[in-house]
Design a protein around this motif. Structure first.
Motif, PDB file in Angstrom:
ATOM      1  N   ASN B  11       0.838  -1.211   0.000  1.00 60.53           N
ATOM      2  CA  ASN B  11       0.000   0.000   0.000  1.00 60.53           C
ATOM      3  C   ASN B  11       0.869   1.256   0.000  1.00 60.53           C
ATOM      4  OD1 ASN B  11      -2.546   1.314   0.104  1.00 60.53           O
ATOM      5  ND2 ASN B  11      -2.193   1.755   2.261  1.00 60.53           N
ATOM      6  N   VAL B  12       2.018   1.180   0.667  1.00 63.32           N
ATOM      7  CA  VAL B  12       2.924   2.336   0.724  1.00 63.32           C
ATOM      8  C   VAL B  12       3.434   2.673  -0.674  1.00 63.32           C
ATOM      9  CG1 VAL B  12       5.184   3.117   1.543  1.00 63.32           C
ATOM     10  CG2 VAL B  12       3.589   2.020   3.128  1.00 63.32           C
ATOM     11  N   ILE B  13       3.821   1.664  -1.424  1.00 65.57           N
ATOM     12  CA  ILE B  13       4.320   1.907  -2.782  1.00 65.57           C
ATOM     13  C   ILE B  13       3.197   2.441  -3.677  1.00 65.57           C
ATOM     14  CG2 ILE B  13       5.274   0.818  -4.871  1.00 65.57           C
ATOM     15  CD1 ILE B  13       7.366   1.069  -2.716  1.00 65.57           C
ATOM     16  N   ARG B  14       2.019   1.848  -3.566  1.00 64.20           N
ATOM     17  CA  ARG B  14       0.894   2.329  -4.380  1.00 64.20           C
ATOM     18  C   ARG B  14       0.589   3.799  -4.052  1.00 64.20           C
ATOM     19  NH1 ARG B  14      -1.379  -2.466  -2.534  1.00 64.20           N
ATOM     20  NH2 ARG B  14      -2.929  -1.335  -1.314  1.00 64.20           N
ATOM     21  N   SER B  15       0.553   4.107  -2.763  1.00 65.47           N
ATOM     22  CA  SER B  15       0.258   5.490  -2.347  1.00 65.47           C
ATOM     23  C   SER B  15       1.342   6.452  -2.811  1.00 65.47           C
ATOM     24  CB  SER B  15       0.158   5.579  -0.823  1.00 65.47           C
ATOM     25  OG  SER B  15      -0.872   4.788  -0.354  1.00 65.47           O
ATOM     26  N   ARG B  16       2.564   5.991  -2.698  1.00 65.69           N
ATOM     27  CA  ARG B  16       3.684   6.862  -3.071  1.00 65.69           C
ATOM     28  C   ARG B  16       3.627   7.210  -4.552  1.00 65.69           C
ATOM     29  NH1 ARG B  16       9.935   5.318  -3.064  1.00 65.69           N
ATOM     30  NH2 ARG B  16      10.608   7.285  -3.950  1.00 65.69           N
ATOM     31  N   ILE B  17       3.433   6.198  -5.406  1.00 62.01           N
ATOM     32  CA  ILE B  17       3.380   6.446  -6.854  1.00 62.01           C
ATOM     33  C   ILE B  17       2.166   7.319  -7.185  1.00 62.01           C
ATOM     34  CG2 ILE B  17       3.163   5.368  -9.130  1.00 62.01           C
ATOM     35  CD1 ILE B  17       4.698   2.942  -8.007  1.00 62.01           C
ATOM     36  N   ASP B  18       1.057   7.031  -6.532  1.00 62.35           N
ATOM     37  CA  ASP B  18      -0.160   7.830  -6.736  1.00 62.35           C
ATOM     38  C   ASP B  18       0.104   9.299  -6.393  1.00 62.35           C
ATOM     39  OD1 ASP B  18      -2.784   8.338  -7.313  1.00 62.35           O
ATOM     40  OD2 ASP B  18      -3.572   7.613  -5.417  1.00 62.35           O
ATOM     41  N   ASN B  19       0.775   9.527  -5.267  1.00 63.81           N
ATOM     42  CA  ASN B  19       1.081  10.897  -4.844  1.00 63.81           C
ATOM     43  C   ASN B  19       1.977  11.626  -5.839  1.00 63.81           C
ATOM     44  OD1 ASN B  19      -0.364  10.597  -2.516  1.00 63.81           O
ATOM     45  ND2 ASN B  19       1.405  10.224  -1.198  1.00 63.81           N
ATOM     46  N   ILE B  20       2.960  10.892  -6.374  1.00 60.35           N
ATOM     47  CA  ILE B  20       3.921  11.524  -7.295  1.00 60.35           C
ATOM     48  C   ILE B  20       3.185  12.127  -8.504  1.00 60.35           C
ATOM     49  CG2 ILE B  20       5.852  11.063  -8.892  1.00 60.35           C
ATOM     50  CD1 ILE B  20       6.798   8.885  -6.891  1.00 60.35           C
ATOM     51  N   TYR B  21       2.134  11.400  -8.972  1.00 64.14           N
ATOM     52  CA  TYR B  21       1.462  11.848 -10.203  1.00 64.14           C
ATOM     53  C   TYR B  21       0.094  12.494  -9.944  1.00 64.14           C
ATOM     54  CZ  TYR B  21       5.339   9.356 -12.008  1.00 64.14           C
ATOM     55  OH  TYR B  21       6.626   8.959 -12.240  1.00 64.14           O
ATOM     56  N   ALA B  22      -0.175  12.803  -8.685  1.00 63.49           N
ATOM     57  CA  ALA B  22      -1.475  13.384  -8.336  1.00 63.49           C
ATOM     58  C   ALA B  22      -1.726  14.709  -9.065  1.00 63.49           C
ATOM     59  CB  ALA B  22      -1.566  13.588  -6.826  1.00 63.49           C
ATOM     60  N   LYS B  23      -0.670  15.476  -9.303  1.00 58.44           N
ATOM     61  CA  LYS B  23      -0.841  16.778  -9.957  1.00 58.44           C
ATOM     62  C   LYS B  23      -0.195  16.812 -11.342  1.00 58.44           C
ATOM     63  CE  LYS B  23      -1.108  19.199  -5.551  1.00 58.44           C
ATOM     64  NZ  LYS B  23      -0.389  20.007  -4.560  1.00 58.44           N
ATOM     65  N   SER B  24       0.044  15.640 -11.903  1.00 58.36           N
ATOM     66  CA  SER B  24       0.709  15.581 -13.204  1.00 58.36           C
ATOM     67  C   SER B  24      -0.255  15.922 -14.336  1.00 58.36           C
ATOM     68  CB  SER B  24       1.268  14.163 -13.418  1.00 58.36           C
ATOM     69  OG  SER B  24       1.710  14.015 -14.748  1.00 58.36           O
ATOM     70  N   TYR B  25       0.270  16.598 -15.351  1.00 54.60           N
ATOM     71  CA  TYR B  25      -0.533  16.874 -16.542  1.00 54.60           C
ATOM     72  C   TYR B  25      -0.323  15.816 -17.609  1.00 54.60           C
ATOM     73  CZ  TYR B  25      -1.270  21.453 -14.491  1.00 54.60           C
ATOM     74  OH  TYR B  25      -1.639  22.467 -13.637  1.00 54.60           O
ATOM     75  N   GLU B  26       0.614  14.916 -17.351  1.00 54.45           N
ATOM     76  CA  GLU B  26       0.958  13.918 -18.376  1.00 54.45           C
ATOM     77  C   GLU B  26       0.490  12.521 -18.012  1.00 54.45           C
ATOM     78  OE1 GLU B  26       4.666  13.321 -21.416  1.00 54.45           O
ATOM     79  OE2 GLU B  26       5.132  13.903 -19.377  1.00 54.45           O
ATOM     80  N   ILE B  27       0.417  12.237 -16.697  1.00 54.38           N
ATOM     81  CA  ILE B  27       0.048  10.898 -16.236  1.00 54.38           C
ATOM     82  C   ILE B  27      -1.152  10.983 -15.295  1.00 54.38           C
ATOM     83  CG2 ILE B  27       0.806   8.931 -14.829  1.00 54.38           C
ATOM     84  CD1 ILE B  27       3.674   9.486 -15.826  1.00 54.38           C
ATOM     85  N   GLU B  28      -2.136  10.148 -15.582  1.00 51.86           N
ATOM     86  CA  GLU B  28      -3.306  10.053 -14.691  1.00 51.86           C
ATOM     87  C   GLU B  28      -3.359   8.631 -14.127  1.00 51.86           C
ATOM     88  OE1 GLU B  28      -8.212  10.186 -14.811  1.00 51.86           O
ATOM     89  OE2 GLU B  28      -7.062  10.101 -16.671  1.00 51.86           O
ATOM     90  N   VAL B  29      -3.345   8.515 -12.809  1.00 49.28           N
ATOM     91  CA  VAL B  29      -3.461   7.193 -12.182  1.00 49.28           C
ATOM     92  C   VAL B  29      -4.932   6.778 -12.248  1.00 49.28           C
ATOM     93  CG1 VAL B  29      -3.164   5.849 -10.072  1.00 49.28           C
ATOM     94  CG2 VAL B  29      -1.478   7.602 -10.666  1.00 49.28           C
ATOM     95  N   VAL B  30      -5.196   5.734 -13.050  1.00 43.04           N
ATOM     96  CA  VAL B  30      -6.595   5.309 -13.232  1.00 43.04           C
ATOM     97  C   VAL B  30      -6.964   4.118 -12.357  1.00 43.04           C
ATOM     98  CG1 VAL B  30      -6.836   6.223 -15.557  1.00 43.04           C
ATOM     99  CG2 VAL B  30      -5.929   3.903 -15.242  1.00 43.04           C
ATOM    100  N   GLY B  31      -5.952   3.450 -11.792  1.00 40.21           N
ATOM    101  CA  GLY B  31      -6.278   2.306 -10.944  1.00 40.21           C
ATOM    102  C   GLY B  31      -5.090   1.816 -10.156  1.00 40.21           C
ATOM    103  N   LYS B  32      -5.403   1.124  -9.066  1.00 39.19           N
ATOM    104  CA  LYS B  32      -4.362   0.530  -8.217  1.00 39.19           C
ATOM    105  C   LYS B  32      -4.799  -0.889  -7.877  1.00 39.19           C
ATOM    106  CE  LYS B  32      -4.698   4.231  -5.473  1.00 39.19           C
ATOM    107  NZ  LYS B  32      -4.526   5.091  -4.300  1.00 39.19           N
ATOM    108  N   ALA B  33      -3.919  -1.844  -8.113  1.00 40.14           N
ATOM    109  CA  ALA B  33      -4.248  -3.246  -7.858  1.00 40.14           C
ATOM    110  C   ALA B  33      -3.232  -3.834  -6.885  1.00 40.14           C
ATOM    111  CB  ALA B  33      -4.236  -4.043  -9.166  1.00 40.14           C
ATOM    112  N   VAL B  34      -3.705  -4.738  -6.033  1.00 37.39           N
ATOM    113  CA  VAL B  34      -2.837  -5.293  -4.989  1.00 37.39           C
ATOM    114  C   VAL B  34      -2.127  -6.581  -5.427  1.00 37.39           C
ATOM    115  CG1 VAL B  34      -4.247  -4.312  -3.148  1.00 37.39           C
ATOM    116  CG2 VAL B  34      -4.682  -6.643  -3.877  1.00 37.39           C
TER     117      VAL B  34
END
Lengths: 150, 125
Positions: B11-34
């Motif tokens: 969950n830490v890695i998923r959250s971290r990657i999600d946070n990195i691109y939360a304000k990105s104009y190039e990448i949108e996180v559309v899903g997270k799978a465990v």
């Protein structure tokens, strides 16, 4: 386990810590665990090792240390679940990185995480187990490597 | 905007990657799978362009997942993000269809650089 073997884990631990912003932690000198009692703090992440070597690698730390690490990693949710998850991820990363030295027959399990003192974590008597201490601020988490020789 | 699916049992890695691109104009996180099984189930609905894929996961590991992804959506670009740092594992992942390999631990910049290569490959198609 020889010196070179232990150095692999020391190096991997240093590498892990160097990737966390603003954490200038130091890896101390490894020492042999003399008794069969395991070392443990509030939170422990355990990786089982099989294949050419058998045993375990675990990372154990005070809760407050794990909370600081999460903050430095930019993870806002510092819930208990994430503190445990991070301990497992650290043990997983240190063990997984060891495959660059020991090869693909160094099999690692998915992490098992434990809160509080593990009840069933015994270090086998016939295996020389080493503790690798880490120092950051007033915290002293430990990486324990307990593996059979080849 | 590139659609990113994050596959990692941490969950830490998923959250971290999600946070990195939360304000990105190039990448949108559309899903997270465990794990791989959940990721495969999400693939049809989400149709991601790029994927970060862990290898050591319960239920379905990363190698099996990459193989399944390639069968279902061959155009998807997969970046393996794993602690398994031996050459054989890297070669195995790439031979199944992954386009890149980033070893954990990683910095935000290292991840962005690695994902940019996948985006460039996607844009060339």
């Amino acid at each position: 386990m020889n010196e070179e073997f232990i150095n692999t884990f020391v190096s991997n631990m240093m590498k892990y810590l160097s990737h966390i912003p603003n954490v200038d932690a130091e890896v101390g000198t490894p020492y042999l665990i003399e008794s069969d009692a395991s070392i443990s703090y509030d939170i422990t992440g355990i990786i089982g090792i099989s294949g050419k070597r058998k045993g375990c690698v675990y990372f154990t730390a005070p809760r407050i240390f794990m909370s600081h690490l999460l903050m430095m990693l930019g993870v806002k949710d510092r819930s208990n679940e994430n503190l445990l998850d991070l301990a497992g991820e650290i043990a997983n990363t240190i063990s997984g990185n060891a495959r660059s030295d020991f090869g693909e027959k160094f099999h690692i399990s998915v992490p098992v995480v434990v809160e509080g003192e593990p009840q069933n974590l015994y270090l086998p008597e016939r295996v020389r187990s080493f503790a690798i201490p880490i120092t950051w601020r007033t915290y002293t988490p430990v990486l324990v490597v307990s593996l059979e020789d080849e | 905007m590139m659609k990113l699916l994050i596959v990692d049992d941490s969950n830490v890695i998923r959250s971290r990657i999600d946070n990195i691109y939360a304000k990105s104009y190039e990448i949108e996180v559309v899903g997270k799978a465990v794990n791989g099984r959940q990721a495969v189930a999400m693939l049809k609905d989400l149709e991601p362009d790029i994927v970060t894929m862990d290898l050591t996961m319960p239920e379905m590991d990363g190698i099996a997942s990459i193989k399944r992804f390639m069968e279902l959506q061959p155009s998807v670009k997969i970046l393996v993000v794993s602690a398994l740092s031996d050459k054989a594992t890297g070669i195995k992942a790439l031979s199944k269809g992954a386009r890149g390999f980033l070893c954990k631990p990683f910095t935000d910049e290292e991840l962005t650089t690695a994902l940019q290569k996948l985006i460039d490959a996607k844009n060339r198609e």
